[in-house]
Design a protein around this motif. Structure first.
Motif, PDB file in Angstrom:
ATOM      1  N   SER A 130       0.818  -1.227   0.000  1.00 44.10           N
ATOM      2  CA  SER A 130       0.000   0.000   0.000  1.00 44.10           C
ATOM      3  C   SER A 130       0.844   1.267   0.000  1.00 44.10           C
ATOM      4  O   SER A 130       0.524   2.250   0.676  1.00 44.10           O
ATOM      5  CB  SER A 130      -0.953  -0.003   1.206  1.00 44.10           C
ATOM      6  N   ALA A 131       1.933   1.260  -0.763  1.00 47.71           N
ATOM      7  CA  ALA A 131       2.785   2.448  -0.852  1.00 47.71           C
ATOM      8  C   ALA A 131       2.099   3.525  -1.681  1.00 47.71           C
ATOM      9  O   ALA A 131       1.335   3.225  -2.605  1.00 47.71           O
ATOM     10  CB  ALA A 131       4.119   2.078  -1.503  1.00 47.71           C
ATOM     11  N   ASN A 132       2.378   4.783  -1.363  1.00 44.32           N
ATOM     12  CA  ASN A 132       1.869   5.876  -2.182  1.00 44.32           C
ATOM     13  C   ASN A 132       2.333   5.678  -3.621  1.00 44.32           C
ATOM     14  O   ASN A 132       3.501   5.354  -3.863  1.00 44.32           O
ATOM     15  CB  ASN A 132       2.374   7.221  -1.668  1.00 44.32           C
ATOM     16  N   PRO A 133       1.451   5.883  -4.609  1.00 42.35           N
ATOM     17  CA  PRO A 133       1.836   5.654  -6.009  1.00 42.35           C
ATOM     18  C   PRO A 133       2.641   6.828  -6.568  1.00 42.35           C
ATOM     19  O   PRO A 133       2.312   7.387  -7.608  1.00 42.35           O
ATOM     20  CB  PRO A 133       0.479   5.510  -6.704  1.00 42.35           C
ATOM     21  N   THR A 134       3.703   7.186  -5.851  1.00 42.20           N
ATOM     22  CA  THR A 134       4.509   8.341  -6.254  1.00 42.20           C
ATOM     23  C   THR A 134       5.889   7.945  -6.752  1.00 42.20           C
ATOM     24  O   THR A 134       6.721   8.804  -7.005  1.00 42.20           O
ATOM     25  CB  THR A 134       4.658   9.309  -5.069  1.00 42.20           C
ATOM     26  N   GLY A 172      -4.694  11.869  -1.991  1.00 44.51           N
ATOM     27  CA  GLY A 172      -4.103  12.917  -1.170  1.00 44.51           C
ATOM     28  C   GLY A 172      -3.289  13.923  -1.962  1.00 44.51           C
ATOM     29  O   GLY A 172      -3.139  13.830  -3.191  1.00 44.51           O
ATOM     30  N   ALA A 173      -2.720  14.882  -1.226  1.00 45.04           N
ATOM     31  CA  ALA A 173      -1.952  15.958  -1.851  1.00 45.04           C
ATOM     32  C   ALA A 173      -0.681  15.449  -2.510  1.00 45.04           C
ATOM     33  O   ALA A 173      -0.163  16.083  -3.439  1.00 45.04           O
ATOM     34  CB  ALA A 173      -1.609  17.018  -0.794  1.00 45.04           C
ATOM     35  N   SER A 261      -8.735   1.746  -4.654  1.00 43.64           N
ATOM     36  CA  SER A 261      -8.379   3.153  -4.789  1.00 43.64           C
ATOM     37  C   SER A 261      -8.994   3.994  -3.676  1.00 43.64           C
ATOM     38  O   SER A 261     -10.194   3.900  -3.402  1.00 43.64           O
ATOM     39  CB  SER A 261      -8.860   3.670  -6.157  1.00 43.64           C
ATOM     40  N   GLU A 262      -8.156   4.817  -3.036  1.00 42.99           N
ATOM     41  CA  GLU A 262      -8.667   5.771  -2.052  1.00 42.99           C
ATOM     42  C   GLU A 262      -9.570   6.796  -2.736  1.00 42.99           C
ATOM     43  O   GLU A 262     -10.626   7.159  -2.203  1.00 42.99           O
ATOM     44  CB  GLU A 262      -7.496   6.488  -1.368  1.00 42.99           C
ATOM     45  N   LYS A 263      -9.160   7.236  -3.913  1.00 39.11           N
ATOM     46  CA  LYS A 263      -9.939   8.228  -4.660  1.00 39.11           C
ATOM     47  C   LYS A 263     -11.347   7.722  -4.947  1.00 39.11           C
ATOM     48  O   LYS A 263     -12.332   8.476  -4.890  1.00 39.11           O
ATOM     49  CB  LYS A 263      -9.216   8.560  -5.961  1.00 39.11           C
ATOM     50  N   ALA A 264     -11.455   6.423  -5.228  1.00 38.97           N
ATOM     51  CA  ALA A 264     -12.765   5.846  -5.512  1.00 38.97           C
ATOM     52  C   ALA A 264     -13.678   5.898  -4.295  1.00 38.97           C
ATOM     53  O   ALA A 264     -14.900   5.997  -4.428  1.00 38.97           O
ATOM     54  CB  ALA A 264     -12.609   4.401  -5.986  1.00 38.97           C
ATOM     55  N   LEU A 265     -13.104   5.831  -3.105  1.00 39.58           N
ATOM     56  CA  LEU A 265     -13.905   5.928  -1.887  1.00 39.58           C
ATOM     57  C   LEU A 265     -14.553   7.304  -1.777  1.00 39.58           C
ATOM     58  O   LEU A 265     -15.707   7.433  -1.365  1.00 39.58           O
ATOM     59  CB  LEU A 265     -13.042   5.663  -0.651  1.00 39.58           C
ATOM     60  N   TYR A 266     -13.775   8.342  -2.174  1.00 38.17           N
ATOM     61  CA  TYR A 266     -14.338   9.689  -2.173  1.00 38.17           C
ATOM     62  C   TYR A 266     -15.531   9.754  -3.129  1.00 38.17           C
ATOM     63  O   TYR A 266     -16.605  10.258  -2.791  1.00 38.17           O
ATOM     64  CB  TYR A 266     -13.281  10.704  -2.618  1.00 38.17           C
ATOM     65  N   GLY A 267     -15.314   9.240  -4.339  1.00 36.47           N
ATOM     66  CA  GLY A 267     -16.344   9.328  -5.368  1.00 36.47           C
ATOM     67  C   GLY A 267     -17.596   8.554  -5.011  1.00 36.47           C
ATOM     68  O   GLY A 267     -18.707   8.920  -5.410  1.00 36.47           O
ATOM     69  N   ALA A 268     -17.433   7.468  -4.245  1.00 37.06           N
ATOM     70  CA  ALA A 268     -18.583   6.633  -3.891  1.00 37.06           C
ATOM     71  C   ALA A 268     -19.272   7.104  -2.616  1.00 37.06           C
ATOM     72  O   ALA A 268     -20.238   6.483  -2.167  1.00 37.06           O
ATOM     73  CB  ALA A 268     -18.134   5.185  -3.738  1.00 37.06           C
ATOM     74  N   GLY A 269     -18.749   8.167  -2.026  1.00 38.61           N
ATOM     75  CA  GLY A 269     -19.362   8.692  -0.799  1.00 38.61           C
ATOM     76  C   GLY A 269     -19.138   7.818   0.418  1.00 38.61           C
ATOM     77  O   GLY A 269     -19.884   7.889   1.401  1.00 38.61           O
ATOM     78  N   LYS A 270     -18.087   6.983   0.368  1.00 39.41           N
ATOM     79  CA  LYS A 270     -17.842   6.041   1.453  1.00 39.41           C
ATOM     80  C   LYS A 270     -17.462   6.746   2.758  1.00 39.41           C
ATOM     81  O   LYS A 270     -17.754   6.235   3.851  1.00 39.41           O
ATOM     82  CB  LYS A 270     -16.731   5.071   1.057  1.00 39.41           C
ATOM     83  N   ILE A 271     -16.796   7.898   2.666  1.00 35.18           N
ATOM     84  CA  ILE A 271     -16.407   8.590   3.896  1.00 35.18           C
ATOM     85  C   ILE A 271     -17.651   9.039   4.652  1.00 35.18           C
ATOM     86  O   ILE A 271     -17.776   8.810   5.864  1.00 35.18           O
ATOM     87  CB  ILE A 271     -15.481   9.786   3.581  1.00 35.18           C
ATOM     88  N   ASP A 272     -18.574   9.671   3.928  1.00 33.64           N
ATOM     89  CA  ASP A 272     -19.818  10.103   4.568  1.00 33.64           C
ATOM     90  C   ASP A 272     -20.585   8.908   5.145  1.00 33.64           C
ATOM     91  O   ASP A 272     -21.119   8.975   6.264  1.00 33.64           O
ATOM     92  CB  ASP A 272     -20.704  10.846   3.564  1.00 33.64           C
ATOM     93  N   ASP A 273     -20.625   7.811   4.381  1.00 32.46           N
ATOM     94  CA  ASP A 273     -21.355   6.629   4.843  1.00 32.46           C
ATOM     95  C   ASP A 273     -20.740   6.072   6.131  1.00 32.46           C
ATOM     96  O   ASP A 273     -21.462   5.700   7.067  1.00 32.46           O
ATOM     97  CB  ASP A 273     -21.339   5.540   3.765  1.00 32.46           C
ATOM     98  N   TYR A 330      -6.485  12.903   7.463  1.00 28.20           N
ATOM     99  CA  TYR A 330      -5.980  11.687   6.824  1.00 28.20           C
ATOM    100  C   TYR A 330      -6.692  10.443   7.367  1.00 28.20           C
ATOM    101  O   TYR A 330      -6.789   9.418   6.682  1.00 28.20           O
ATOM    102  CB  TYR A 330      -4.469  11.540   7.076  1.00 28.20           C
ATOM    103  N   PHE A 331      -7.198  10.531   8.591  1.00 24.45           N
ATOM    104  CA  PHE A 331      -7.849   9.396   9.234  1.00 24.45           C
ATOM    105  C   PHE A 331      -9.190   9.069   8.588  1.00 24.45           C
ATOM    106  O   PHE A 331      -9.612   7.911   8.553  1.00 24.45           O
ATOM    107  CB  PHE A 331      -8.025   9.717  10.722  1.00 24.45           C
ATOM    108  N   ALA A 332      -9.866  10.093   8.055  1.00 15.43           N
ATOM    109  CA  ALA A 332     -11.220   9.900   7.522  1.00 15.43           C
ATOM    110  C   ALA A 332     -11.275   8.879   6.386  1.00 15.43           C
ATOM    111  O   ALA A 332     -12.097   7.948   6.420  1.00 15.43           O
ATOM    112  CB  ALA A 332     -11.810  11.235   7.092  1.00 15.43           C
ATOM    113  N   PRO A 333     -10.434   8.992   5.338  1.00 11.39           N
ATOM    114  CA  PRO A 333     -10.493   7.961   4.296  1.00 11.39           C
ATOM    115  C   PRO A 333     -10.054   6.590   4.791  1.00 11.39           C
ATOM    116  O   PRO A 333     -10.518   5.572   4.275  1.00 11.39           O
ATOM    117  CB  PRO A 333      -9.551   8.496   3.205  1.00 11.39           C
ATOM    118  N   ASP A 334      -9.179   6.544   5.806  1.00 14.58           N
ATOM    119  CA  ASP A 334      -8.803   5.250   6.374  1.00 14.58           C
ATOM    120  C   ASP A 334     -10.007   4.590   7.042  1.00 14.58           C
ATOM    121  O   ASP A 334     -10.182   3.369   6.971  1.00 14.58           O
ATOM    122  CB  ASP A 334      -7.674   5.429   7.396  1.00 14.58           C
TER     123      ASP A 334
END
Length: 581
Positions: A130-134, A172-173, A261-273, A330-334
């Motif tokens: 799970s390394a950052n894709p950088t 993330g940034a 994908s973390e980004k996909a969690l944002y798009g799917a509204g998983k954080i709010d859920d 940073y904790f929220a998407p986790d």
């Protein structure tokens, strides 16, 4: 076949008999009763604490209870002797033929010998790397990759349904920083002189990405405003970096079942859920955290934030999930990611983190316990750092990444098998010194060579036997009369083979794949010692001119060693070799 389990059942049956006779109260909890190898092998083959564990609840003296239990155990034909020791331990010696039965069991089961059922088909998600894709994976990621993959292999061998997962931190940034870095290389591809600004990624691994951007988009992103090119370059570069990471993992023999994908969690509204789910349990509130422990920073000021009540589940402090400006922490998407895993219905979650993530353990355990109502367990494994050496001196390799030694550098230097086994010769939470010279030397001090050499030696003997006309397939060897293997050296080898099923269960239960590597080294040591004794004692040689009839039994014994080594190396993701070159 697990002899330790068989003897535990024998003890359980003997306790049932004592209870039926009225010599022992019925219904005692036997969960604390164990059967273990004794600390001193001279005391016997196995030791049980049954009398000591049950004496107090039974209202009896431990040695008195042991005096009732030992004769019942000794009456079983599998037990040669049952002796009471100390305050009430019972040391057991088993009949030699019982140990020799492990040889036959190994040949009959083949690659499945030792395969456990403790997982019982339950599902486990092992998330690792799970390394950052950088950029490319570095040597620190290599250790986490080996540990996670070997743990997944071990749990699969123990009967779990395993999912290997990689969490892609693409939301993330740092991904914006990656995109800006790639855009510099894109400009260079057009011949522009660009200075890599501080804070960007300087590694040469982005040069091909710049060329690919040029080939894909031409010059249309060259002078466009950042707001226009940033999302395009970010998506393109992240995809290329993940391709690079997949290639690095493949070179290391690691395969993933799922990339999340973390980004996909944002798009799917998983954080709010996820936060709504916690809020419904009364675990989300607006509050102000106390100042940091120790000396308070000068710029610290109390700020109201959205907090998760993680102290309700054993954490030291409650954790912010949203900042005072409304941005997610940073904790929220986790939280959202683990909510997603809980929803997928796993019985067990395992996270493999780097040593610098130790502070995340309690909060992640708290949030999984809260989200699953305690139904899903989370085990977090931390992998300590790897220090590179060559001939005992700190070693600096080519750093195409710009700032660190890559996983691919290590694989190219020593090969995946050597790298993997070497990184499993220490427990995951202990620092590891990786010496490139020692990892490749052919000596007893190099564990991977020592184990591989044992397997190669077995196959060399079997090839020689076939040339002499001795049938060496497992079915034929499995029919051999093993009664001729009465010498203590053969019994010792059989005992070590018989340990394998118990070792698998113990390592799987504790989530410690390094136990497999340690065991394989010990098994190889017993085999090599027998090989060396055969040089001086003709009766212990595997192939003997004056005892062709006894050859199948001896060959069966060493073939069992190869069966176990191959299975163990398979769990660790290491290829068992059949000849050394």
């Amino acid at each position: 076949m697990n002899l330790f389990t068989d003897i535990w059942k024998l003890i359980d049956e003997a306790l049932d008999a004592l209870a039926a006779e009225g010599a022992l109260p019925a219904g005692l909890d036997r969960g604390a009763v164990t059967v273990e190898p004794p600390r001193d092998a001279a005391h016997g083959d196995m030791a049980t604490n049954a009398a000591m564990a049950l004496a107090k609840p039974a209202g009896m003296n431990p040695r008195a209870l042991a005096g009732l239990l030992a004769p019942k155990l000794a009456a079983d034909p599998r037990v040669a002797d049952a002796a009471i020791a100390g305050p009430g331990f019972i040391n057991l010696r088993l009949a030699p033929e019982l140990w020799l039965g492990a040889i036959r069991a190994a040949l009959a089961a083949g690659a499945d010998f030792g395969r456990a059922t403790s997982g019982a088909g339950r599902s486990v998600n092992v998330e690792f790397v799970s390394a950052n894709p950088t950029g490319p994976l570095h040597v620190g990621h290599a250790r986490g990759a080996v540990f996670g993959d070997a743990l997944a292999g071990l749990l699969d061998f123990a009967g779990w349904k395993v999912t290997r997962e990689y969490y892609v931190n693409d939301g993330g940034a740092q991904v914006d920083v990656l995109a800006r870095s790639a855009h510099h290389r894109y400009q260079e591809a057009f011949g522009r002189a660009v200075e890599i600004a501080p804070g960007l990624y300087p590694g040469d691994y982005l040069v091909p990405v710049g060329e690919a951007l040029k080939a894909e988009f031409g010059d249309r992103l060259l002078d466009a405003p950042e707001s226009e090119w940033l999302p395009i370059v970010r998506e393109f570069t992240t995809s290329r970096m993940m391709d690079l990471i997949r290639e690095d993992l493949a070179a290391f023999g690691v395969r993933m079942d799922r990339f999340q994908s973390e980004k996909a969690l944002y798009g799917a509204g998983k954080i709010d859920d996820a936060l709504k789910a916690l809020d419904r349990k009364g675990l989300i509130y607006e509050g102000v955290l106390p100042p940091p422990k120790g000396k308070t920073p000068e710029d610290w000021e109390p700020r109201e934030q959205t907090l998760f009540r993680s102290t309700a589940y054993g954490d030291d402090v409650d954790r912010p999930v949203k900042k005072s400006d409304g941005a997610w922490t940073y904790f929220a998407p986790d939280i959202a990611y683990h909510y997603d895993k809980v929803e997928r219905g796993y019985d067990l979650l395992i996270d493999v983190f780097g040593a610098d993530h130790g502070g995340y353990v309690k909060r992640m355990k708290a949030v999984v316990a809260a989200l699953s109502d305690g139904k899903t367990s989370l085990d977090v494994k931390l992998c300590q750092l790897v220090k590179l050496y060559k001939n005992g001196e700190p070693y600096k390799m080519s750093k195409r990444a710009g700032t660190f030694v890559t996983l691919r550098d290590v694989v190219d230097e020593v090969g995946p098998d050597v790298a993997r086994f070497t990184m499993l010769t220490r427990k995951n939470d202990a620092p590891l010194d990786f010496d490139f010279v020692k990892a490749q030397e052919q000596s007893k001090d190099n564990p991977v060579f020592y184990v591989q050499y044992a397997n190669a030696r077995v196959h060399s003997v079997l090839r020689g036997a076939v040339e002499q006309g001795v049938p060496c397939d497992d079915a034929a060897l499995g029919r051999a009369d093993l009664s001729s293997l009465g010498h203590e050296a053969w019994i010792e080898l059989a005992k070590k083979v018989a340990e394998w099923p118990r070792l698998v269960e113990t390592a799987a239960r504790t989530h410690e794949p390094h136990r497999v590597a340690f065991y394989l080294y010990d098994l190889a040591a017993v085999f090599h010692a027998l090989w060396n004794r055969g040089r001086d004692e003709g009766a212990l040689r595997f192939l003997q001119e004056n005892d062709a009839a006894g050859a199948p039994a001896r060959l069966a014994a060493i073939r069992a060693v190869s069966v176990v080594i191959s299975a163990g190396l398979g769990i660790l993701g290491v290829t068992p070799v059949t000849e050394m070159r």
